[in-house]
Motif scaffolding. Structure first.
Motif: not given
Length: 144
Positions: A24-35, A133-139, A111-120
């Motif tokens: 499983d490649f890294p991803r944010l948990s759905t319970v993550s907050n404080y973005t 003025e900043y935009c933010y996103s999850f990729s 965050v990277s664990n060597g599987i797929g593309i690292p989480l940014e």
């Protein structure tokens, strides 16, 4: 013929007498907050992220960066008198103490664990009562 050995962690699932190996490649948990954190000057800001990944990324594979919103250049953040970077299992925190004008803006967690593309994941630190003025996103990109 050369022989190579290595160790890898993985999850196994058995279903109907079939054995499946799950990575499983890294991803944010759905319970993550404080973005986005709104804070006053001289306050303390805390960013928190809970990551889901297998194999579990080692603490050195969690990288927090401060990004310049004009140039787009990001510099890695290390624990010092101003910042605290903490990783425990799949939870990571970035604490910004004594927030000043130069601290406002975009922060990126990689965050990277060597599987797929690292989480940014992008986080924003904004001053209370001011528009940002900043935009933010999850990729997250999965190539199959």
């Amino acid at each position: 013929m050369p022989s190579h050995s290595f160790r890898i962690q993985f999850k196994c699932l058995q279903y109907a007498n079939q054995l499946y190996i799950m990575l499983d490649f890294p991803r944010l948990s759905t319970v993550s907050n404080y973005t986005k954190v709104n804070i006053n000057i001289d306050g303390t800001a805390v960013f928190s992220a809970l990551v889901e990944a297998f194999p579990i990324p080692p603490p050195g594979n969690f990288t927090w960066m401060k990004c310049d919103h004009v140039s787009g250049i990001c510099e890695e953040i290390y624990t010092n008198n101003h910042y605290i970077v903490h990783v425990e299992n799949l939870q990571t925190y970035l604490i910004v103490r004594d927030v000043q004008d130069t601290d406002f803006g975009q922060y990126t967690l990689v965050v990277s664990n060597g599987i797929g593309i690292p989480l940014e994941a992008t986080f924003i630190l904004a001053e209370i009562g001011k528009l940002t003025e900043y935009c933010y996103s999850f990729s997250r990109l999965l190539i199959v």
